[in-house]
Enzyme design. Structure first.
Site, PDB file in Angstrom:
ATOM      1  N   SER A   9      38.456  35.743  34.360  1.00 43.96           N
ATOM      2  CA  SER A   9      38.719  35.105  35.647  1.00 43.96           C
ATOM      3  C   SER A   9      39.927  34.187  35.540  1.00 43.96           C
ATOM      4  O   SER A   9      39.899  33.197  34.810  1.00 43.96           O
ATOM      5  CB  SER A   9      37.504  34.290  36.100  1.00 43.96           C
ATOM      6  OG  SER A   9      37.839  33.484  37.209  1.00 43.96           O
ATOM      7  N   HIS A  34      39.568  39.360  37.168  1.00 44.75           N
ATOM      8  CA  HIS A  34      38.702  38.810  38.218  1.00 44.75           C
ATOM      9  C   HIS A  34      39.449  37.733  38.993  1.00 44.75           C
ATOM     10  O   HIS A  34      40.057  36.825  38.404  1.00 44.75           O
ATOM     11  CB  HIS A  34      37.437  38.219  37.584  1.00 44.75           C
ATOM     12  CG  HIS A  34      36.400  37.810  38.579  1.00 44.75           C
ATOM     13  ND1 HIS A  34      35.551  38.711  39.188  1.00 44.75           N
ATOM     14  CD2 HIS A  34      36.074  36.592  39.078  1.00 44.75           C
ATOM     15  CE1 HIS A  34      34.738  38.070  40.009  1.00 44.75           C
ATOM     16  NE2 HIS A  34      35.044  36.783  39.961  1.00 44.75           N
ATOM     17  N   ASP A  36      39.003  34.856  41.870  1.00 42.84           N
ATOM     18  CA  ASP A  36      38.098  34.007  42.652  1.00 42.84           C
ATOM     19  C   ASP A  36      38.847  33.439  43.845  1.00 42.84           C
ATOM     20  O   ASP A  36      39.684  32.529  43.701  1.00 42.84           O
ATOM     21  CB  ASP A  36      37.548  32.871  41.785  1.00 42.84           C
ATOM     22  CG  ASP A  36      36.543  33.371  40.762  1.00 42.84           C
ATOM     23  OD1 ASP A  36      35.559  34.007  41.162  1.00 42.84           O
ATOM     24  OD2 ASP A  36      36.740  33.126  39.557  1.00 42.84           O
ATOM     25  N   MET A  38      38.824  31.313  47.177  1.00 45.36           N
ATOM     26  CA  MET A  38      38.031  30.244  47.801  1.00 45.36           C
ATOM     27  C   MET A  38      38.797  29.641  48.967  1.00 45.36           C
ATOM     28  O   MET A  38      40.022  29.483  48.894  1.00 45.36           O
ATOM     29  CB  MET A  38      37.733  29.151  46.777  1.00 45.36           C
ATOM     30  CG  MET A  38      37.101  29.637  45.499  1.00 45.36           C
ATOM     31  SD  MET A  38      36.840  28.264  44.347  1.00 45.36           S
ATOM     32  CE  MET A  38      36.323  29.159  42.884  1.00 45.36           C
ATOM     33  N   HIS A  67      36.618  38.383  44.274  1.00 45.54           N
ATOM     34  CA  HIS A  67      35.344  37.799  44.707  1.00 45.54           C
ATOM     35  C   HIS A  67      35.659  36.814  45.823  1.00 45.54           C
ATOM     36  O   HIS A  67      36.228  35.749  45.585  1.00 45.54           O
ATOM     37  CB  HIS A  67      34.696  37.104  43.502  1.00 45.54           C
ATOM     38  CG  HIS A  67      33.471  36.323  43.830  1.00 45.54           C
ATOM     39  ND1 HIS A  67      32.984  35.330  43.011  1.00 45.54           N
ATOM     40  CD2 HIS A  67      32.614  36.380  44.883  1.00 45.54           C
ATOM     41  CE1 HIS A  67      31.898  34.809  43.537  1.00 45.54           C
ATOM     42  NE2 HIS A  67      31.650  35.424  44.683  1.00 45.54           N
ATOM     43  N   MET A  69      34.875  34.080  48.179  1.00 44.06           N
ATOM     44  CA  MET A  69      33.992  32.950  48.491  1.00 44.06           C
ATOM     45  C   MET A  69      34.569  32.272  49.725  1.00 44.06           C
ATOM     46  O   MET A  69      35.089  31.153  49.672  1.00 44.06           O
ATOM     47  CB  MET A  69      33.899  32.002  47.289  1.00 44.06           C
ATOM     48  CG  MET A  69      33.123  32.596  46.136  1.00 44.06           C
ATOM     49  SD  MET A  69      33.277  31.665  44.590  1.00 44.06           S
ATOM     50  CE  MET A  69      34.768  32.414  43.931  1.00 44.06           C
ATOM     51  N   MET A 138      25.600  35.053  40.808  1.00 51.34           N
ATOM     52  CA  MET A 138      26.245  33.799  40.422  1.00 51.34           C
ATOM     53  C   MET A 138      25.300  32.991  39.535  1.00 51.34           C
ATOM     54  O   MET A 138      24.162  32.719  39.923  1.00 51.34           O
ATOM     55  CB  MET A 138      26.622  32.981  41.659  1.00 51.34           C
ATOM     56  CG  MET A 138      27.753  33.579  42.484  1.00 51.34           C
ATOM     57  SD  MET A 138      29.297  33.736  41.549  1.00 51.34           S
ATOM     58  CE  MET A 138      29.634  32.015  41.135  1.00 51.34           C
ATOM     59  N   ASP A 176      28.642  35.912  36.865  1.00 55.21           N
ATOM     60  CA  ASP A 176      29.786  34.999  36.871  1.00 55.21           C
ATOM     61  C   ASP A 176      29.292  33.559  36.872  1.00 55.21           C
ATOM     62  O   ASP A 176      28.503  33.177  37.730  1.00 55.21           O
ATOM     63  CB  ASP A 176      30.632  35.276  38.123  1.00 55.21           C
ATOM     64  CG  ASP A 176      31.878  34.410  38.208  1.00 55.21           C
ATOM     65  OD1 ASP A 176      32.146  33.638  37.261  1.00 55.21           O
ATOM     66  OD2 ASP A 176      32.588  34.505  39.223  1.00 55.21           O
ATOM     67  N   SER A 199      36.691  29.893  31.808  1.00 53.22           N
ATOM     68  CA  SER A 199      37.025  28.760  30.943  1.00 53.22           C
ATOM     69  C   SER A 199      36.881  29.077  29.465  1.00 53.22           C
ATOM     70  O   SER A 199      37.679  28.615  28.642  1.00 53.22           O
ATOM     71  CB  SER A 199      36.141  27.554  31.289  1.00 53.22           C
ATOM     72  OG  SER A 199      36.349  27.145  32.615  1.00 53.22           O
TER      73      SER A 199
END
Length: 224
Positions: A9, A34, A36, A38, A67, A69, A138, A176, A199
């Protein structure tokens, strides 16, 4: 046994070195990238959207796994298809007409995924499972990278795995949130076959060494 896929990610990546770091994980054997996305409404953070993904598409030939969100994801599906996303996942909690949204994603030529938050029961996906290519569980509350894995997620992954096995079609079970080398064996044993890891890879002092630790755990699990 399905091949375990690792989807780094980039939310945790150094964006001043993004092309370099994507190339590094690609060389280490990453399966997907991946993304993310948002919006600051569905989750309390803002990340990036189609404009940035258009440039990421130029950096790699790996499948792009986005993904969303965001609220009202159905408004933006074509935007993500146009910039080269291969797998598009929306949240069950954000889609009042989930079946229609999943159909739209597949009509656009992308694989369709659906995600659920930690407090959402797996049973809410029972009716949509025959229509999706991926389920994302999640294991943290979405919105920020670097959170600690919620241990009760393991039971939820097991339940989701059982539900998927009752459907006569191949469906990826992706997890994830807070995944590191130590928790990898437990997540895989619970039934996951796609690991989203941020991370633990990108925040490490040595990215390649951190990635290798994870792949070693995956290989050891598959040999058992």
């Amino acid at each position: 046994m399905k091949k375990i896929k690792i989807a780094p990610s980039i939310l945790s990546a150094d964006f001043t070195r993004l092309a370099e770091q994507i190339q590094m994980v690609e060389q280490q054997g990453a399966d997907w990238i991946h993304l993310d996305v948002m919006d600051g409404h569905f989750v309390p953070n803002i990340s990036f959207g189609p404009v940035v993904i258009r440039w990421i598409r130029k950096m790699t030939d790996l499948p792009l796994d986005a993904h969303l969100m965001i609220t009202e994801p159905e408004r933006y599906l074509a935007d993500f298809q146009r910039v080269g996303v291969d797998i598009l996942t929306v949240h069950q909690e954000a889609c009042p007409h989930l079946h229609r949204t999943i159909q739209q994603i597949r009509k656009l030529g992308m694989k369709a995924g659906v995600s659920i938050n930690p407090a959402t029961p797996v049973q809410t996906l029972e009716e949509i499972l025959p229509e999706v290519d991926l389920v994302l569980v999640m294991s943290v509350n979405p919105g920020f990278g670097g959170q600690e894995f919620i241990k009760s997620s393991l039971q939820k992954i097991r339940k989701m795995s059982q539900l998927i096995r009752s459907v006569d079609r191949p469906i990826y079970l992706q997890v994830d949130g807070g995944i590191n080398a130590e928790i990898v064996p437990d997540v895989l044993a619970s039934g996951a076959d796609v690991l989203v890891i941020g991370s633990a890879i990108f925040a490490a002092s040595d990215l390649c060494q951190a990635y290798q630790r994870i792949t070693e755990r995956v290989k050891k699990y598959q040999m058992v």
